[in-house]
Design a protein around this motif. Structure first.
Motif, mmCIF file in Angstrom:
data_model
loop_
_atom_site.group_PDB
_atom_site.id
_atom_site.type_symbol
_atom_site.label_atom_id
_atom_site.label_comp_id
_atom_site.label_asym_id
_atom_site.label_seq_id
_atom_site.Cartn_x
_atom_site.Cartn_y
_atom_site.Cartn_z
ATOM 1 N N SER A 112 106.235 30.113 -105.175
ATOM 2 C CA SER A 112 106.092 30.516 -103.661
ATOM 3 C C SER A 112 106.058 32.042 -103.636
ATOM 4 N N ASN A 113 105.320 32.410 -102.672
ATOM 5 C CA ASN A 113 105.420 33.672 -102.137
ATOM 6 C C ASN A 113 105.476 33.875 -100.795
ATOM 7 N N ILE A 114 106.680 34.527 -100.451
ATOM 8 C CA ILE A 114 107.048 34.599 -99.121
ATOM 9 C C ILE A 114 106.524 35.839 -98.353
ATOM 10 N N SER A 115 105.960 35.470 -97.107
ATOM 11 C CA SER A 115 105.398 36.759 -96.502
ATOM 12 C C SER A 115 106.403 37.172 -95.384
ATOM 13 N N PRO A 116 106.176 38.152 -94.600
ATOM 14 C CA PRO A 116 107.194 38.187 -93.523
ATOM 15 C C PRO A 116 106.808 37.218 -92.260
ATOM 16 N N TYR A 117 105.795 36.599 -92.442
ATOM 17 C CA TYR A 117 105.444 35.599 -91.459
ATOM 18 C C TYR A 117 105.901 34.167 -91.475
ATOM 19 N N THR A 118 106.554 33.993 -93.079
ATOM 20 C CA THR A 118 106.943 32.651 -93.253
ATOM 21 C C THR A 118 108.108 32.218 -92.391
ATOM 22 N N GLN A 119 108.182 31.086 -92.114
ATOM 23 C CA GLN A 119 109.369 30.287 -91.354
ATOM 24 C C GLN A 119 110.284 29.782 -92.062
ATOM 25 N N ILE A 120 111.398 30.124 -92.117
ATOM 26 C CA ILE A 120 112.525 29.617 -93.142
ATOM 27 C C ILE A 120 113.535 29.199 -92.117
ATOM 28 N N VAL A 121 113.677 27.780 -92.125
ATOM 29 C CA VAL A 121 114.423 27.105 -91.240
ATOM 30 C C VAL A 121 115.291 26.185 -92.016
ATOM 31 N N LEU A 122 116.329 25.716 -91.567
ATOM 32 C CA LEU A 122 117.402 24.530 -92.214
ATOM 33 C C LEU A 122 116.880 23.282 -91.510
ATOM 34 N N ILE A 123 117.060 22.310 -92.088
ATOM 35 C CA ILE A 123 116.593 20.715 -91.664
ATOM 36 C C ILE A 123 116.942 20.628 -90.031
ATOM 37 N N ASN A 124 117.887 21.409 -89.421
ATOM 38 C CA ASN A 124 118.004 21.116 -87.966
ATOM 39 C C ASN A 124 117.327 22.343 -87.266
ATOM 40 N N GLY A 125 116.399 23.128 -87.748
ATOM 41 C CA GLY A 125 115.466 23.835 -87.115
ATOM 42 C C GLY A 125 116.303 25.350 -86.943
ATOM 43 N N GLN A 126 117.427 25.439 -87.298
ATOM 44 C CA GLN A 126 118.005 26.800 -87.308
ATOM 45 C C GLN A 126 117.541 27.763 -88.246
ATOM 46 N N PRO A 127 117.335 29.249 -88.050
ATOM 47 C CA PRO A 127 116.926 30.070 -88.860
ATOM 48 C C PRO A 127 117.778 30.168 -90.166
ATOM 49 N N PHE A 128 117.120 30.207 -91.318
ATOM 50 C CA PHE A 128 117.995 30.243 -92.594
ATOM 51 C C PHE A 128 117.761 31.821 -92.798
ATOM 52 N N SER A 129 118.838 32.539 -93.193
ATOM 53 C CA SER A 129 118.759 34.024 -93.293
ATOM 54 C C SER A 129 119.344 34.513 -94.757
ATOM 55 N N LYS B 171 93.992 27.826 -107.548
ATOM 56 C CA LYS B 171 94.016 26.753 -108.637
ATOM 57 C C LYS B 171 94.585 27.024 -109.860
ATOM 58 N N LYS B 172 95.099 28.300 -110.109
ATOM 59 C CA LYS B 172 95.852 28.666 -111.297
ATOM 60 C C LYS B 172 97.015 27.975 -111.336
ATOM 61 N N CYS B 173 97.636 27.766 -112.297
ATOM 62 C CA CYS B 173 98.931 27.231 -112.726
ATOM 63 C C CYS B 173 100.044 28.411 -113.097
ATOM 64 N N PRO B 174 101.104 28.561 -112.547
ATOM 65 C CA PRO B 174 101.613 27.692 -111.352
ATOM 66 C C PRO B 174 100.786 27.872 -110.065
ATOM 67 N N CYS B 175 100.563 26.998 -109.332
ATOM 68 C CA CYS B 175 99.910 27.109 -107.958
ATOM 69 C C CYS B 175 100.781 28.193 -107.272
ATOM 70 N N GLN B 176 99.879 29.201 -106.859
ATOM 71 C CA GLN B 176 100.426 29.982 -105.772
ATOM 72 C C GLN B 176 100.388 29.594 -104.333
ATOM 73 N N ASN B 177 101.194 29.832 -103.657
ATOM 74 C CA ASN B 177 101.186 29.361 -102.269
ATOM 75 C C ASN B 177 102.002 30.387 -101.349
ATOM 76 N N TYR B 178 101.656 30.261 -100.056
ATOM 77 C CA TYR B 178 102.107 30.763 -98.981
ATOM 78 C C TYR B 178 102.698 29.788 -98.076
ATOM 79 N N PRO B 179 104.063 29.429 -98.233
ATOM 80 C CA PRO B 179 104.489 28.370 -97.510
ATOM 81 C C PRO B 179 104.130 28.678 -95.863
ATOM 82 N N LEU B 180 104.283 27.411 -95.292
ATOM 83 C CA LEU B 180 103.915 27.634 -93.573
ATOM 84 C C LEU B 180 105.110 27.660 -92.724
#
Length: 71
Positions: A28-45, A62-71
């Motif tokens: 995973s590659n985290i960007s400043p725009y990545t939403q990081i929340v708990l299961i109840n929707g509260q921000p996770f810091s 398509k390389k392994c490991p797959c590189q992604n930007y979480p939504l």
């Protein structure tokens, strides 16, 4: 459980200090725009490393490991 949405993938796994999944299939590659929340929707810091995570993402390579930007 997660809602199935076209062109999105979900990975539930332990992610290490480099945000690489335990099975080595996802990095995973985290960007400043990545939403990081708990299961109840509260921000996770706190840190994401060395935790079990649910990652919703669109694959961007398509390389392994797959590189992604979480939504």
């Amino acid at each position: 459980m997660v809602k199935i949405i076209p062109n999105q993938n979900v990975k539930v796994d332990y992610f290490d200090n480099q945000l690489k999944s335990k099975d080595g299939q996802l990095q995973s590659n985290i960007s400043p725009y990545t939403q990081i929340v708990l299961i109840n929707g509260q921000p996770f810091s706190s840190t994401l490393t060395n935790r079990n995570l649910v990652v919703v993402y669109c694959p961007v390579t398509k390389k392994c490991p797959c590189q992604n930007y979480p939504l």
